[in-house]
Structures are given as structure tokens and as C-alpha cells.
Design an enzyme around this catalytic site. Structure first.
Site, short mmCIF file in Angstrom:
data_model
loop_
_atom_site.label_atom_id
_atom_site.label_comp_id
_atom_site.label_asym_id
_atom_site.label_seq_id
_atom_site.Cartn_x
_atom_site.Cartn_y
_atom_site.Cartn_z
N ALA A 1 57.93 33.06 47.96
CA ALA A 1 59.31 33.54 48.00
C ALA A 1 60.00 33.22 49.33
CB ALA A 1 59.32 35.05 47.75
N ASP B 1 50.49 25.09 50.57
CA ASP B 1 50.30 26.28 49.74
C ASP B 1 49.30 25.90 48.65
OD1 ASP B 1 50.59 28.43 47.79
OD2 ASP B 1 52.40 28.97 48.90
N LYS C 1 52.88 24.74 43.94
CA LYS C 1 54.08 25.28 44.58
C LYS C 1 54.61 24.35 45.67
CE LYS C 1 53.48 30.27 43.89
NZ LYS C 1 53.37 31.58 44.57
N ASN D 1 49.77 38.00 53.47
CA ASN D 1 48.72 38.92 53.88
C ASN D 1 48.54 38.86 55.39
OD1 ASN D 1 46.07 37.17 54.52
ND2 ASN D 1 47.18 36.23 52.80
N CYS E 1 33.27 59.57 47.87
CA CYS E 1 33.16 60.91 47.30
C CYS E 1 34.45 61.34 46.62
CB CYS E 1 32.77 61.92 48.38
SG CYS E 1 33.96 62.03 49.74
#
Length: 855
Positions: A389, A415, A439, A488, A543
Site C-alpha cells: 500500500a 517485494d 507486486k 512489520n 495459563c
């Protein structure tokens, strides 16, 4: 229909990431709205592009003027062959191709009253102040949302009038916090927030409880003035850059004076013309006799006059995306509208030396920066990491400004991903026929279409240690800078490390729904991106997942673990052996049983009926027996050794469920689980719910008997069976493979066990798939701000006060542009002899790196 949820007609495959920002209800309202965007220069096409991608009913683009050379510097759908032709008509085909769900029309006549009455939202760009006042009053009186957007060189203006009673159903898009009521008395209520697993107690009076609930469920109402009145109200200016309050208040007067100049002179001020700047400043001083500003910023008035003929793609990208977000608000009733004026400038980009413009496709940019700077831009060699994007928007802007478009210039983009349908809603260089293609390669072709002079090289490499042989010293030494368009943190940190190692500047940006940020890294001048400062994985304690969930995120992660344990067995042996001897033995025993037929005491099915039986027994184990076992070990009234209630704070006391095939969620689980189980053993499944109900009537479910020895068995419930003999990849965008059916049903059943509100399919897909919400407007705004910093980097600005880091939230008009942090400095104290040796060693190392990279 399990393939569609929410409003009928919404293409979730196309709008998936945007739906996580706006929601089905808002998207449904948008799908009925007709929008007019007047003016198809660079700013108008930016707004139209984002609004079309957002998914309104129709967009009409209006322009009665013809394409000129200056348009090519920012209007990415116009080419040299369009010179002399109508801008709206020339843009129509490309705009239509953006979104097959939106009707796009062109109108080539001047605006009039009757024409405007067809629309719910009207946007004016490149318009006169007289038209703004006239059409603004009409729209205000007829309940039409009215937006004015304008850019002049490095300055921009935005105005919104949504009428005297505009309702907003969700002002900020933030999900209300979920709290557990621990105790109610006549006066006080004690709640547990569940945030970060820390117990926090809040006290409210009973009256406040009712008031707060009403505030959550009632819409906010906004009252806005028509443009003619709002011109006189300086309190309506939204500030967006630290230290520029006086500048933006002056710009409010300067834009009005500029309209007056154009009306009298029939032209904009000449580039860098002193006499025109004097005339504009005199007009601003006259206006200030009424406005009574304490102090005018006369320098900004002169800069506006000098550069008003400029038309810059990055400024249009930012103002256009903010304006488009206001259109989305107007159509959807989602997020807080602008109150009501906003000014923006990037005058720090101006060079010290100016020269006059010459005729080329970059005229709009040369009018601001001069031809020498244009030549410098075209000789740049830049590395773009990511063609998603933000990458698409960056490459579009680079093509418009001419970055790397010279004989010695180049853009390298890498990419490793391929185009998917969900990309099309915000990665605007891609079309439906590009699905499945690389891309980077498709983006490179699209950029060359926009500007045939562009030199773009496409790679399909992931940037990590495996690609060090490609992106090494020899590669980086030829670069002028790097642009990070990554999704990321780890990749950003790695790229930042390379930029530090090879002393290259870096432009970085990111988005999360309506929020975005930008960062510019200049060697030796600003701080770098730096290492990961905290654990961003969001891991949930084991847990909590096994026995004490208190948020829907916990039950969805539990359901995902269930799915992967039962139906997705990557690295099974290694993972199993890390669980300890007892648990590994139990798990491996489950594998053995999965290979033995049910008649012999195993779990291997021989028929579809066996799959349904297995799913029914699994339901009983997970949502009844395991809960009964937990309550057997820790009854509802259990207290700890210190006398405190065991079930308190984040520990919700659960309750077992009784299976009922007539309850949709109960049967949903059986349908999904039996089909997935059948897939493992190549048994054809079925979707017919009535036939599955009939099979369930013959399934015998043993009566539960608690195990009182200890709670070890209970603590391994979600790993009780690993029956997989083949790998299954969970694809959240595929609604036909029962993966999400299983996860949604299992999560909501467990949520019911623990009195946690259920999540619908759409919300569950976002959380379980860890999908990042995204919208085209924020992406375009971030890319525009990044490219404004590019201007400064190419010029070589060495004053840190010239640069800007940005944090924005388009949902609530939050714009913070501030000076970046300087790099940290360290003092090292060493003995004289050691420091001399260290300097010699460093000098030798530097020499070796420069003379022989392999060494």
C-alpha cells in the site's frame, strides 16, 4: 450464507482490510452515497482516487478545463498525449478501473445549482472564493455535506461544513474497554479492566453508571457553520504542526487574499516575484484590520506568493487523502469531522537558491524549487523496500516528482509478495487482472506508464540475511537513499541496521487503520529507527489460554491453537517434545489412536458418520467435560491459602455448556470439525445441517466422570489430540475451507463458557488472522509526508529543525508534526595508549572496507 456477513452486497474480499477500520454498518451507508469531486488537477484526482477505492455508490468528477503541462507534475492519470483535452474525460477510464463496485462519471460543464443537488457530498478543488461561498450556502441549506480543498505550492487548505446537525455514530473507532463487574452495592460498583492482566478497581456512583452507558450508545451531534461565517472564526482552525500556530492563522488570511489577487489580476502571482509578494502582503494586512491577529507571519505570505504556481504531488497526496477521509466521514457517519479549517505547509522544503521555470512535465514542481533541483532529483538512485500500500503510493509520487528519471538515475523496488484481491482496495497501482502477479513487477510497469522517463528495476527478494549477497556494500554504495514501505517491525529494524552500516538516509512510514506515522533518518543528524524496544508479539500467557480467559482475544487464540493442534501439524515432533514427558506421552498416544479404527478403541474414522461422531465427542470434551473438570478441581466458592476468592480479578468462573443441535453455534462447531476431520482421512464431507442433526441423534456420549487425582490432565486440554497426517495452511481470506468456521464456532463457545461477549465472523477473522486494518486515505497521507521529507534529503538539508516526524489519526484530526530526535552521543574514556591503538585499528578497518569490500 457463510461467505457473506454483515451488509448485503459488500465484497469482503475486496474491502476486507478497510472493513476492519470502518465496519459493515458504515460501509453499508457509504454504498448509498453519491459524491461530486470538482476539479481534476493533482489534488482533485487524489481525492477521487481515495473516495472511489473506499466504496461509495458513485463518484462524479467535474472539470471544464483542458490538460496543461503543469498538470503532469501531480495528476498521475494524465499524460502528454492528453494535452489540450478535458481533464475529467481523460481521467475517467483510469478512475473507473480502480473499483468495479463504484460508478464513475465525468461532467465537463461549469457547476450550477441544479447539478449540485444530485449529490450527498460536494468537494470543490481549484475553486474561487466566490464559488466556495455561493455553493457552500446552497449545500448548507439543503443538508449536503460540503468540503473545500486547495493546495498552492507547499501550502494546503481544507474546510468542512457538514451542516447544523450532523450525527456521528462512532467518533473515534476505538473499541470500548471490556470490564468485569465484581461487586454492586447501592452506591458503588467495582470493575476489573483486564488490561495487561493487572487488577484495577474503579468506583462510580449509580447515576454515573447510567450516564456512561448512555454516552456509549448515543451518537454525537456536530454543529458546523457555512463557509461565509466560518471565514471570520479563527477558533475553528485545527493545528497540526508544533510551533506553527501563528503561521497557520496567517495562512487563513493569505489564502483569502490570494483569491482576491487572482480575481483582480486574472492570474496567480509570478514565481519568486517581489512586487506580487508585496501586493499579496498588503492585502493580508488589510484583512487583518478585521481579523485582529496579534502578529502576522509576513514571511509565510511572501513564500505563498513566491510558490503559489507550484503544484506538488506530495502536498496533494497529503491534503487529498485528508479530504477524502472527510468524504468518508460524511458518507458513513463514522469518525469525527474536521472542525472546520485546517492549514498545512511544508515551507521547510524550500531551497536556498531559486531559479526560474522552464517548460516540461515538471513545471508545477520547478515553479517551487527551480530547474537545478529538478535535475538533481532525476539523478537520484533510490531503493524502495516494499510494493504494498505505502510502496504503491511512494512509487506514484516518485514518478510525478521525477525521482530517478534522469539518465543516471534509478529506482530499485523489491517485494517478494504476489497480488491478492484484498490488495486492490488500497494498493492502487494494481487491478483485478494483476491478481497472482508479482507486486514489484506490476508496480514498476504502472510507474513507467505514469512517467515514461522513469528507470525502475523490480526485484522479488525478501530483505533479510539470505539476500545479503544482493544487497551488499556494492549495492548500497551507489544509493542516495532508502524508502521503507514495510509491514512489520523486524524488517524495519533490519533495514535500519543496513542504513546505519552503509551511512544512508532512510524514509520510513507505517499505518494502522486511520493512524499513521512517518520518520526520516539522516546519518549523524537524527536518531535512527533503532532496535525493537519492547515485546510486540502480544503473546498471551499459557495459563490464561488454557483455563482463565477473560477477553475474546484469548478464546480466539485458544480456538486457533485447537485448530492447529487438530488440523495443522507443522513441526509436530519438535513441538511435542518440548511439552515435557507426561504431556508428550499423552500427545503421542493421541497420534497412535488417530491411526487406529474407532472399533478398536482409536479415533480413525471409516465413514462420514464417524467424523460427525468424533466432532460431537470433541464438543463434549472441550465445552462441557473440561469445564466440569476445572470446576471439580476449583469449585465456584474456592478460596486461596490466604483466604481470598480463587475466582476473582481476571479469573472468570466458567460454566459447562449442554449440547443442543438447535443452537446455531453448537451445530456450527460440529459441521466445521467433522468436515475438517473428514478431509484428513479423505472422507467427503457434507454441509447439510439437517442430515448432520439426524446422525447426531444416534451418537452416544458417555456421562462425565471427574478425575480427582490432580489437575495435570486438565492443564493439557487444548493439546489433547494431534491427529494430523498432512499439513493444512490457515488462509483467513478463504471462507470455503471450514478453517474460520471452526475457529469462530470454537472461540464463541468457549467465550460462552466464560461469560465473554462473542465476536462475529468478521471481527474473529481480524483477530485470529492477526490482520492489520488498512485504508487508502491514511496510506496516501503517510506517503505524501514521506515525500516532503525526500525534498529535504535531496537538497542535503543539515539543519535538524527542517525535518519533520509525523503522527496522524485521520479519524479525529490528530496531526502532530515535530522535529525528529537527534542521535544519541556517547563518551568513551580509554587510556591514551589504548585509544591510539583503537584509532589506528579503526582507520585500517575503514581503509580496508573502502579499498576491498570482500576483505
Amino acid at each position: 450464507n457463510n461467505n457473506m456477513s454483515g451488509a448485503v452486497g459488500i465484497d469482503e474480499g475486496f474491502y476486507s482490510r478497510q472493513l476492519y477500520v470502518l465496519g459493515h454498518e458504515a460501509m453499508g451507508r457509504m454504498s448509498t452515497a453519491n459524491v461530486l469531486v470538482a476539479g481534476m488537477r493533482g489534488l482533485g484526482v487524489e481525492i477521487a482516487k481515495d473516495v472511489i477505492l473506499s466504496g461509495v455508490r458513485s463518484v462524479t468528477v467535474q472539470d471544464d478545463q483542458h490538460t496543461q503541462w503543469t498538470d503532469l507534475s501531480s495528476q498521475f492519470f494524465l499524460k502528454e498525449c492528453h494535452l489540450g483535452q478535458n481533464r475529467a474525460l481523460c481521467s475517467l477510464q483510469q478512475l473507473t478501473a480502480l473499483n468495479p463496485h463504484v460508478q464513475v462519471l465525468a461532467y465537463t460543464q461549469p457547476l450550477d445549482t441544479d447539478f449540485l443537488l444530485q449529490f450527498q457530498v460536494v468537494v470543490l478543488t481549484n475553486s474561487s472564493l466566490d464559488d466556495q461561498k455561493r455553493f457552500g450556502e446552497l449545500c448548507h441549506s439543503r443538508g449536503i455535506q460540503f468540503i473545500v480543498a486547495d493546495t498552492k505550492g507547499l501550502c494546503g487548505q481544507l474546510f468542512c461544513d457538514f451542516g447544523e446537525c450532523f450525527e456521528v455514530l462512532d467518533s473515534d473507532g476505538v473499541t470500548p474497554a471490556s470490564v468485569m463487574i465484581q461487586h454492586i452495592s447501592k452506591v458503588l460498583v467495582s470493575c476489573y479492566t483486564g488490561i495487561y492482566d493487572l487488577i484495577q478497581t474503579y468506583f462510580f456512583t449509580c447515576n454515573n453508571i447510567i450516564f456512561n452507558l448512555l454516552m456509549i450508545t448515543s451518537p454525537d451531534t456536530f454543529f458546523q457553520k457555512p463557509l461565509r461565517e466560518a471565514l471570520q472564526d479563527h477558533s475553528l482552525l485545527v493545528m497540526n504542526d508544533w510551533g506553527k500556530e501563528r503561521r497557520h492563522k496567517t495562512l487563513h488570511l493569505a489564502f483569502q487574499a490570494l483569491h482576491g489577487f487572482v480575481k483582480t489580476q486574472q492570474r496567480l502571482p509570478q514565481c519568486w516575484c517581489q512586487s506580487d509578494a508585496d501586493s499579496l502582503l498588503a492585502a493580508v494586512r488589510e484583512l487583518n484590520k478585521v481579523a485582529q491577529l496579534e502578529q502576522l507571519d509576513e514571511a509565510v505570505v511572501r513564500s505563498l506568493s513566491y510558490t503559489a504556481r507550484g503544484d506538488l504531488a506530495p502536498v496533494n497526496a497529503f491534503i487529498g487523502s485528508v479530504a477524502a477521509q472527510e468524504v468518508i466521514k460524511a458518507c458513513s457517519g463514522k469518525f469525527t469531522p474536521l472542525q472546520q479549517w485546517m492549514y498545512f505547509d511544508a515551507l521547510e522544503c524550500l531551497p536556498e537558491d531559486k531559479d526560474q521555470a522552464k517548460s516540461s512535465r515538471y513545471d508545477g514542481q520547478i515553479a517551487v524549487f527551480g530547474s537545478d533541483f529538478q535535475e538533481k532529483l532525476m539523478m537520484q538512485n533510490y531503493f524502495v523496500v516494499g510494493a504494498g500500500a505505502i510502496g504503491c503510493e511512494l512509487l506514484k509520487n516518485f514518478a510525478l516528482v521525477g525521482l530517478g528519471a534522469g539518465e543516471d538515475g534509478k529506482i530499485t523496488v523489491t517485494d517478494m509478495d504476489f497480488i491478492e484481491k484484498s490488495n486492490l482496495n488500497r494498493q492502487f497501482l494494481f487491478r483485478s487482472q494483476d491478481i497472482g502477479k508479482s507486486k514489484s513487477e506490476v508496480a514498476a510497469v504502472a510507474v513507467r506508464e505514469m512517467n515514461p522517463q522513469m528507470n525502475v528495476v523490480a526485484h522479488q527478494n525478501r530483505l533479510d540475511t539470505n539476500s545479503e549477497e544482493v544487497y551488499n556494500y556494492n549495492f548500497f554504495k551507489g544509493l542516495h537513499g532508502v524508502a521503507a514501505a514495510l509491514d512489520n517491525v523486524e524488517a524495519r529494524v533490519y533495514l535500519d541496521g543496513l542504513c546505519i552500516k552503509y551511512q544512508k538516509s532512510m524514509l520510513e512510514g507505517g499505518t494502522l487503520g486511520s493512524k499513521g506515522h512517518t520518520l526520516v533518518v539522516v546519518p549523524h543528524l537524527t536518531a535512527s529507527y533503532g532496535p525493537v524496544k519492547s515485546n510486540s508479539s502480544g503473546d498471551i500467557p499459557l495459563c490464561t489460554l488454557k483455563n482463565f480467559p477473560h477477553r475474546i482475544e484469548h478464546t480466539l487464540q485458544w480456538a486457533r491453537d485447537q485448530f492447529e493442534g487438530l488440523f495443522n501439524d507443522a513441526e509436530f515432533v519438535e513441538r511435542t517434545l518440548t511439552h515435557g514427558d507426561a504431556e508428550a506421552l499423552e500427545t503421542l498416544e493421541g497420534v497412535w489412536r488417530s491411526q487406529v479404527n474407532m472399533e478398536a478403541g482409536g479415533t480413525r474414522p471409516q465413514s462420514w458418520e464417524d467424523c460427525v461422531s468424533w466432532a460431537r465427542h470433541k464438543w463434549e470434551t472441550l465445552f462441557n467435560n473440561d469445564i466440569r473438570q476445572l470446576l471439580h478441581c476449583f469449585p465456584e466458592g474456592e478460596v486461596t491459602s490466604t483466604g481470598l476468592p480463587f475466582w476473582s480479578g481476571s479469573k472468570r468462573c466458567p460454566h459447562p455448556l449442554d449440547f443442543d443441535p438447535n443452537i446455531a453455534t453448537h451445530l456450527d462447531y460440529v459441521v466445521a470439525a467433522s468436515n475438517l476431520y473428514g478431509q484428513i482421512y479423505n472422507i467427503k464431507g457434507r454441509r447439510d445441517r439437517n442430515s448432520i442433526k439426524k446422525i447426531l441423534e444416534g451418537v452416544h456420549v458417555p456421562i462425565f466422570t471427574p478425575n480427582s487425582s490432580d489437575s495435570q490432565i486438565l492443564l493439557s486440554s487444548f493439546l489433547s489430540l494431534h491427529a494430523l497426517v498432512r499439513l493444512w495452511k490457515m488462509e483467513c481470506d478463504d471462507d470455503s475451507n471450514f478453517h474460520m468456521d471452526y475457529i469462530v464456532a470454537a472461540s464463541n463457545l468457549r467465550a460462552e463458557n466464560y461469560y465473554i461477549p462473542a465476536a462475529d465472523r468478521h471481527q474473529s477473522k481480524r483477530i485470529a488472522g492477526r490482520i492489520i486494518p488498512a485504508i487508502a486515505t491514511t496510506t496516501a497521507a503517510v506517503a505524501g509526508l514521506m515525500c516532503l521529507e525526500l525534498y529535504k534529503l535531496v537538497q542535503g538539508h543539515q539543519n535538524i529543525s527542517s525535518y519533520r516526524s509525523a503522527f496522524i489519526n485521520l479519524a479525529v484530526q490528530y496531526f502532530v508534526l515535530s522535529q525528529p530526535c537527534p542521535p544519541p552521543h556517547f563518551e568513551v574514556s580509554l587510556p591514551h595508549q589504548t585509544s591510539q591503538s583503537l584509532l589506528i585499528a579503526l582507520s585500517m578497518k575503514a581503509h580496508l572496507q573502502l579499498s576491498s569490500p570482500s576483505t
